[in-house]
Motif scaffolding. Structure first.
Motif, mmCIF file in Angstrom:
data_model
loop_
_atom_site.group_PDB
_atom_site.id
_atom_site.type_symbol
_atom_site.label_atom_id
_atom_site.label_comp_id
_atom_site.label_asym_id
_atom_site.label_seq_id
_atom_site.Cartn_x
_atom_site.Cartn_y
_atom_site.Cartn_z
ATOM 1 N N GLN A 3 7.288 2.635 -0.291
ATOM 2 C CA GLN A 3 7.546 1.054 -0.919
ATOM 3 C C GLN A 3 7.306 0.419 0.515
ATOM 4 O O GLN A 3 7.569 0.664 1.649
ATOM 5 N N SER A 22 -2.458 -1.462 4.141
ATOM 6 C CA SER A 22 -2.638 -0.951 2.644
ATOM 7 C C SER A 22 -3.553 0.278 3.152
ATOM 8 O O SER A 22 -3.750 1.003 1.996
ATOM 9 N N CYS A 34 5.329 0.321 -4.641
ATOM 10 C CA CYS A 34 6.729 -1.292 -4.994
ATOM 11 C C CYS A 34 6.990 -1.776 -3.918
ATOM 12 O O CYS A 34 6.715 -1.628 -2.679
ATOM 13 N N PHE A 35 6.687 -3.307 -4.244
ATOM 14 C CA PHE A 35 7.058 -3.998 -3.300
ATOM 15 C C PHE A 35 7.957 -4.955 -3.748
ATOM 16 O O PHE A 35 8.353 -5.446 -4.728
ATOM 17 N N LEU A 55 -3.906 -7.140 -0.933
ATOM 18 C CA LEU A 55 -2.852 -6.164 -1.338
ATOM 19 C C LEU A 55 -4.279 -5.794 -2.849
ATOM 20 O O LEU A 55 -3.975 -4.412 -3.360
ATOM 21 N N LYS A 64 1.426 -0.881 -9.602
ATOM 22 C CA LYS A 64 1.823 -1.570 -8.882
ATOM 23 C C LYS A 64 2.702 -2.089 -8.911
ATOM 24 O O LYS A 64 1.922 -3.363 -9.966
ATOM 25 N N PHE A 65 3.822 -2.552 -8.500
ATOM 26 C CA PHE A 65 5.067 -3.433 -8.588
ATOM 27 C C PHE A 65 5.486 -4.253 -8.363
ATOM 28 O O PHE A 65 5.903 -3.620 -7.320
ATOM 29 N N ALA A 66 5.929 -5.724 -8.088
ATOM 30 C CA ALA A 66 6.822 -5.905 -7.299
ATOM 31 C C ALA A 66 8.077 -7.082 -7.656
ATOM 32 O O ALA A 66 8.127 -7.247 -8.825
ATOM 33 N N LEU A 84 0.082 -12.258 -6.135
ATOM 34 C CA LEU A 84 0.388 -10.952 -6.701
ATOM 35 C C LEU A 84 -0.561 -9.761 -8.013
ATOM 36 O O LEU A 84 -1.322 -8.417 -7.839
ATOM 37 N N GLN A 85 -0.384 -10.980 -8.982
ATOM 38 C CA GLN A 85 -1.118 -10.751 -10.504
ATOM 39 C C GLN A 85 -2.833 -10.018 -9.958
ATOM 40 O O GLN A 85 -3.312 -9.150 -10.116
ATOM 41 N N PHE A 89 -0.804 -6.095 -8.671
ATOM 42 C CA PHE A 89 0.709 -5.718 -8.773
ATOM 43 C C PHE A 89 1.306 -6.719 -9.924
ATOM 44 O O PHE A 89 1.045 -7.602 -10.242
ATOM 45 N N ARG A 90 2.022 -5.801 -10.373
ATOM 46 C CA ARG A 90 2.400 -6.355 -11.634
ATOM 47 C C ARG A 90 4.673 -6.891 -11.105
ATOM 48 O O ARG A 90 4.746 -5.954 -10.841
#
Length: 225
Positions: A3, A22, A34-35, A55, A64-66, A84-85, A89-90
């Motif tokens: 996180q 990173s 997780c962000f 990222l 990877k999720f946010a 983010l995408q 990251f999702r």
């Protein structure tokens, strides 16, 4: 599970700093990243392409999720989501995803920001079996009082910066709205039904200073009871 939180890009934190982060993340070899919000301070800025690349350099076996933080709404929220995408990251906006690992199943849910968004935990958990392990991403830690009323096992949050300035033997001087009750570290709610972890964040906001409150990158290992 790694996180990180509260980068506040554009306010004394740039894409070069994010690239260094990173590398630290990748050294931990996480299964999941997780962000927990506040990617930017007020806007993506001129180094958006470099930030996206940084990222994207983060690697995780299962994704990877946010979630968004309140500052992510202050400029152009669609730009933040796109960054983010593009970085892999999702964003989880009142929704959940299923992660399967070694015969175990974990649901990772995310809600919109409590301050600037419209968090809907009931919607996020629709379709999630109550008996399964559920990890919730919520930018605001005080949302845990709501999460404790639902089948959530662990909530990961940021937002507070740990107070950003902490006085020895006194504690934090000030925290923002929705981070007044839970400020840093681990908490247990509802007779240990819900575990809450509040990350101190990476960047700074409002004032370019931290005192007795170091930036934080957190590694969790989830185990069966």
């Amino acid at each position: 599970m790694v996180q990180f939180s509260d980068l506040h890009l554009g306010f004394h934190y740039g894409a070069g700093d994010l690239l260094k982060l990173s590398r630290l993340v990748n050294e931990l070899q996480p299964d999941v990243i997780c962000f927990t919000g506040d990617l930017v301070d007020y806007s993506v800025g001129s180094d958006g392409a470099e930030a996206t690349e940084a990222l994207g350099a983060m690697k995780a076996k299962y994704g990877k999720f946010a979630v968004l933080g309140n500052h992510d709404y202050y400029g152009h929220v669609d730009h933040v989501i796109s960054l983010l995408q593009t970085g892999g990251f999702r964003p989880l906006r009142n929704e959940a995803v299923k992660l399967e690992y070694g015969g175990s199943r974990v649901w990772l849910a995310g809600v919109e920001d409590q301050w600037e968004g419209r968090p809907d935990l009931r919607r996020a958990l629709s379709g999630v079996p109550k008996e399964d392990c559920t990890v919730l991403l919520s930018h605001c830690p005080d949302f845990a009082d709501i999460a404790a009323e639902h089948p959530v096992d662990l909530q990961l949050s940021g937002h507070s910066h740990g107070g950003q300035v902490r006085i020895p033997f006194y504690g934090h001087v000030m925290t923002p709205l929705y981070a007044r009750k839970y400020v840093q570290g681990l908490y247990s709610l509802g007779e240990d039904k819900l575990q809450l972890y509040v990350n101190r964040g990476i960047g700074v906001s409002m004032h370019p200073v931290r005192f007795c409150c170091r930036p934080e990158l957190t590694l969790f290992t989830l185990k069966r009871k």
